[in-house]
Motif scaffolding. Structure first.
Motif, PDB file in Angstrom:
ATOM      1  N   GLY A  27       0.815  -1.214   0.000  1.00  0.00           N
ATOM      2  CA  GLY A  27       0.000   0.000   0.000  1.00  0.00           C
ATOM      3  C   GLY A  27       0.844   1.258   0.000  1.00  0.00           C
ATOM      4  O   GLY A  27       0.326   2.359  -0.201  1.00  0.00           O
ATOM      5  N   GLU A  58      -4.097   1.665  11.768  1.00  0.00           N
ATOM      6  CA  GLU A  58      -3.386   2.059  10.551  1.00  0.00           C
ATOM      7  C   GLU A  58      -3.108   0.841   9.666  1.00  0.00           C
ATOM      8  O   GLU A  58      -3.246   0.906   8.435  1.00  0.00           O
ATOM      9  CB  GLU A  58      -2.073   2.746  10.924  1.00  0.00           C
ATOM     10  CG  GLU A  58      -1.316   3.316   9.735  1.00  0.00           C
ATOM     11  CD  GLU A  58      -0.034   4.025  10.150  1.00  0.00           C
ATOM     12  OE1 GLU A  58       0.954   3.939   9.385  1.00  0.00           O
ATOM     13  OE2 GLU A  58      -0.022   4.645  11.233  1.00  0.00           O
ATOM     14  N   ASN A  61      -6.301  -0.170   7.993  1.00  0.00           N
ATOM     15  CA  ASN A  61      -6.653   0.772   6.930  1.00  0.00           C
ATOM     16  C   ASN A  61      -5.831   0.515   5.666  1.00  0.00           C
ATOM     17  O   ASN A  61      -6.316   0.718   4.550  1.00  0.00           O
ATOM     18  CB  ASN A  61      -6.467   2.209   7.406  1.00  0.00           C
ATOM     19  CG  ASN A  61      -7.499   2.603   8.448  1.00  0.00           C
ATOM     20  OD1 ASN A  61      -8.571   1.992   8.556  1.00  0.00           O
ATOM     21  ND2 ASN A  61      -7.199   3.622   9.232  1.00  0.00           N
ATOM     22  N   ASP A  62      -4.563   0.088   5.842  1.00  0.00           N
ATOM     23  CA  ASP A  62      -3.745  -0.295   4.683  1.00  0.00           C
ATOM     24  C   ASP A  62      -4.426  -1.423   3.911  1.00  0.00           C
ATOM     25  O   ASP A  62      -4.519  -1.396   2.677  1.00  0.00           O
ATOM     26  CB  ASP A  62      -2.353  -0.757   5.129  1.00  0.00           C
ATOM     27  CG  ASP A  62      -1.510   0.363   5.689  1.00  0.00           C
ATOM     28  OD1 ASP A  62      -1.883   1.532   5.522  1.00  0.00           O
ATOM     29  OD2 ASP A  62      -0.463   0.056   6.309  1.00  0.00           O
ATOM     30  N   PHE A  65      -7.519  -0.232   2.100  1.00  0.00           N
ATOM     31  CA  PHE A  65      -7.131   0.581   0.935  1.00  0.00           C
ATOM     32  C   PHE A  65      -6.831  -0.316  -0.270  1.00  0.00           C
ATOM     33  O   PHE A  65      -7.302  -0.073  -1.385  1.00  0.00           O
ATOM     34  CB  PHE A  65      -5.922   1.441   1.305  1.00  0.00           C
ATOM     35  CG  PHE A  65      -5.258   2.115   0.140  1.00  0.00           C
ATOM     36  CD1 PHE A  65      -5.841   3.211  -0.473  1.00  0.00           C
ATOM     37  CD2 PHE A  65      -4.044   1.640  -0.349  1.00  0.00           C
ATOM     38  CE1 PHE A  65      -5.224   3.842  -1.557  1.00  0.00           C
ATOM     39  CE2 PHE A  65      -3.416   2.253  -1.425  1.00  0.00           C
ATOM     40  CZ  PHE A  65      -4.015   3.361  -2.034  1.00  0.00           C
ATOM     41  N   TRP A 178      -1.474   6.456  -2.241  1.00  0.00           N
ATOM     42  CA  TRP A 178      -0.757   5.418  -1.491  1.00  0.00           C
ATOM     43  C   TRP A 178      -0.892   5.677   0.001  1.00  0.00           C
ATOM     44  O   TRP A 178      -1.363   6.740   0.425  1.00  0.00           O
ATOM     45  CB  TRP A 178       0.708   5.345  -1.905  1.00  0.00           C
ATOM     46  CG  TRP A 178       1.529   6.575  -1.598  1.00  0.00           C
ATOM     47  CD1 TRP A 178       2.144   6.890  -0.430  1.00  0.00           C
ATOM     48  CD2 TRP A 178       1.800   7.660  -2.487  1.00  0.00           C
ATOM     49  NE1 TRP A 178       2.799   8.085  -0.524  1.00  0.00           N
ATOM     50  CE2 TRP A 178       2.611   8.582  -1.787  1.00  0.00           C
ATOM     51  CE3 TRP A 178       1.458   7.949  -3.804  1.00  0.00           C
ATOM     52  CZ2 TRP A 178       3.081   9.769  -2.342  1.00  0.00           C
ATOM     53  CZ3 TRP A 178       1.928   9.124  -4.365  1.00  0.00           C
ATOM     54  CH2 TRP A 178       2.723  10.018  -3.652  1.00  0.00           C
ATOM     55  N   ARG A 179      -0.469   4.741   0.773  1.00  0.00           N
ATOM     56  CA  ARG A 179      -0.533   4.832   2.232  1.00  0.00           C
ATOM     57  C   ARG A 179       0.856   5.146   2.784  1.00  0.00           C
ATOM     58  O   ARG A 179       1.850   4.560   2.350  1.00  0.00           O
ATOM     59  CB  ARG A 179      -1.024   3.509   2.824  1.00  0.00           C
ATOM     60  CG  ARG A 179      -2.433   3.130   2.421  1.00  0.00           C
ATOM     61  CD  ARG A 179      -3.469   3.871   3.246  1.00  0.00           C
ATOM     62  NE  ARG A 179      -3.325   3.553   4.654  1.00  0.00           N
ATOM     63  CZ  ARG A 179      -3.948   4.213   5.640  1.00  0.00           C
ATOM     64  NH1 ARG A 179      -4.735   5.239   5.353  1.00  0.00           N
ATOM     65  NH2 ARG A 179      -3.777   3.861   6.891  1.00  0.00           N
ATOM     66  N   ASP A 181       3.378   4.844   5.836  1.00  0.00           N
ATOM     67  CA  ASP A 181       3.644   4.050   7.038  1.00  0.00           C
ATOM     68  C   ASP A 181       4.262   4.978   8.089  1.00  0.00           C
ATOM     69  O   ASP A 181       5.373   5.474   7.917  1.00  0.00           O
ATOM     70  CB  ASP A 181       4.605   2.913   6.692  1.00  0.00           C
ATOM     71  CG  ASP A 181       4.850   1.969   7.861  1.00  0.00           C
ATOM     72  OD1 ASP A 181       4.625   2.377   9.024  1.00  0.00           O
ATOM     73  OD2 ASP A 181       5.290   0.829   7.619  1.00  0.00           O
TER      74      ASP A 181
END
Length: 436
Positions: A27, A58, A61-62, A65, A178-179, A181
């Motif tokens: 992600g 978090e 959520n990745d 997504f 994108w995610r 980190d």
């Protein structure tokens, strides 16, 4: 970048065409660029994602997504949840090492279960530089300075020639999402510290530092290739493979200039780390042993013997019940009732069944063990003295099993029977015991 990437695949990974591919997608920006690039090309691929559950909501959520992205573009998608913290504690690993093991073990399982051909990751040139600096700072051989391999079995890394800046420019030009980190912002991890501080300092000294590094890395890889070729040629002259043993001829080895370099190349894959001890082993006294986690290296006269470490403890016993005909573990024996004695060899003994007390025991020898060697007129002998007279190496001693009755030695298996259990003219029931 798409044209450069397409040419890179055609020139260096032509075997990926018409294959079933997994893309490892976290992600993050790098993996989303890899995914977008493959969407522009004619390849058969699916997405894999690992949720290590290290960043709470978090991490979840990745996953959501990527699930949404895969559904939007109708890309087959598989994922897995890992309790990484528990696994790391149970196996006494760092979080990063534990996550890596979990990830690649699952990747291999998916490749096998779904019969896919390759798995692609999004490692790029800056990752390569970070890995180089990490290995350099810890001390490593030439192989550790040769960077991340572009292919390791079924794992392929097609973005290695591309910089993080190229990848970021592509992502922004194509308005990719994108995610981020959050753990990447912390300097708690060595890799992040190098990424945030050391590499920017190096790039400030030379604006083309990454390009220069890639040229140097290519030279190191070519040098490593030459080393591997030489290592194989010398191995064939110096090392003898025998079953699961490797025997290094020290007389031939010591004729080589800088022979320690060859020892490093041959033994490094077996988990050894005490290199000065290994180099000193060449000139040490016979019988000395150096251990890695799963292997041992024994000095035996003019030979170094590499072998797997035994899983059996000194006090471990395996029982053989009355009328049992086959033993499959830890060694293979056959036990049969016979009426006459065939040709006697080290692989078979004939014993008087009525002299045995069942269950019999299979075990390793111990320091206090003694027996009455067959044919020695009842004279007792220490097993350790018998081994010495037979000129057994430490490794051969470790591999030897004893067959015992009521803790008395019946047979030093494959070597010598005990006098007390031999057949006589008065024997009514006779057993033949054979090492298979």
């Amino acid at each position: 970048m798409i044209s450069k990437f397409k040419n890179h695949l055609a020139n260096n990974f032509p075997f990926l065409a018409n294959k079933k591919l997994f893309l490892a997608i976290s992600g993050g920006m790098d993996s989303m660029v890899l995914l977008h690039l493959f969407q522009q090309l004619d390849y058969n691929f699916e997405i894999l994602h690992c949720n290590f559950q290290l960043r709470g909501e978090e991490s979840n959520n990745d996953l959501q997504f990527i699930q949404h992205y895969a559904a939007q573009f109708e890309i087959p998608f598989s994922f897995v949840h890992f309790d990484t913290t528990t696994f790391a504690k149970a196996h006494q690993l760092s979080i990063q090492v534990a996550a890596r093991k979990l990830r690649y073990d699952w990747f291999e399982a998916q490749l096998s279960e779904k019969n896919f051909d390759y798995l692609l990751t999004a490692h790029h040139a800056d990752d390569d530089l970070e890995t180089f600096i990490i290995n350099f700072s810890r001390g490593t051989g030439l192989d550790g300075l040769s960077g991340i391999p572009s292919q390791n079995g079924k794992i392929v890394r097609p973005l290695l020639p591309f910089s993080r800046q190229e990848i970021e420019d592509y992502a922004k030009r194509n308005s990719l999402e994108w995610r981020e980190d959050s753990s990447n912002a912390s300097d708690k991890y060595l890799r992040n510290n190098i990424r945030h501080h050391i590499i920017p300092a190096l790039k400030s000294l030379n604006s083309n530092f990454l390009t220069s590094f890639q040229a140097t890395l290519n030279n190191l890889k070519q040098a490593q290739s030459l080393v591997e070729d030489a290592t194989i040629l010398v191995y064939q002259q110096v090392v003898h493979d025998e079953d699961n043993l490797k025997k290094i001829n020290l007389n031939k080895l010591k004729l080589l200039p800088n022979y320690s370099a060859y020892l490093y190349q041959w033994l490094n894959p077996f988990g050894f780390s005490a290199w000065e001890d290994i180099y000193n082993l060449v000139e040490s006294q016979s019988g000395k042993v150096i251990l890695s986690e799963k292997h041992q290296l024994l000095k035996d006269r003019d030979t170094l013997i590499l072998s797997p470490r035994s899983n059996s403890s000194e006090n471990e016993q395996f029982l053989i019940t009355k009328n049992q005909e086959i033993v499959n573990f830890p060694i293979k024996l056959s036990i049969s009732k016979v009426t006459d004695i065939s040709v006697v060899a080290n692989q078979s003994i004939f014993v008087d069944e009525n002299k045995l007390h069942f269950p019999l025991q299979l075990r390793k020898w111990q320091t206090a063990d003694s027996f009455l060697p067959f044919g020695m007129n009842g004279k007792s002998k220490k097993v350790s003295k018998f081994f010495k007279d037979e000129k057994l190496s430490l490794l051969e001693k470790e591999k030897t099993w004893l067959l015992c009755s009521n803790n008395q030695i019946v047979w030093i298996i494959g070597m010598r029977q005990d006098e007390r259990f031999k057949t006589t003219t008065a024997t009514k029931q006779m057993l033949q015991i054979t090492l298979l």
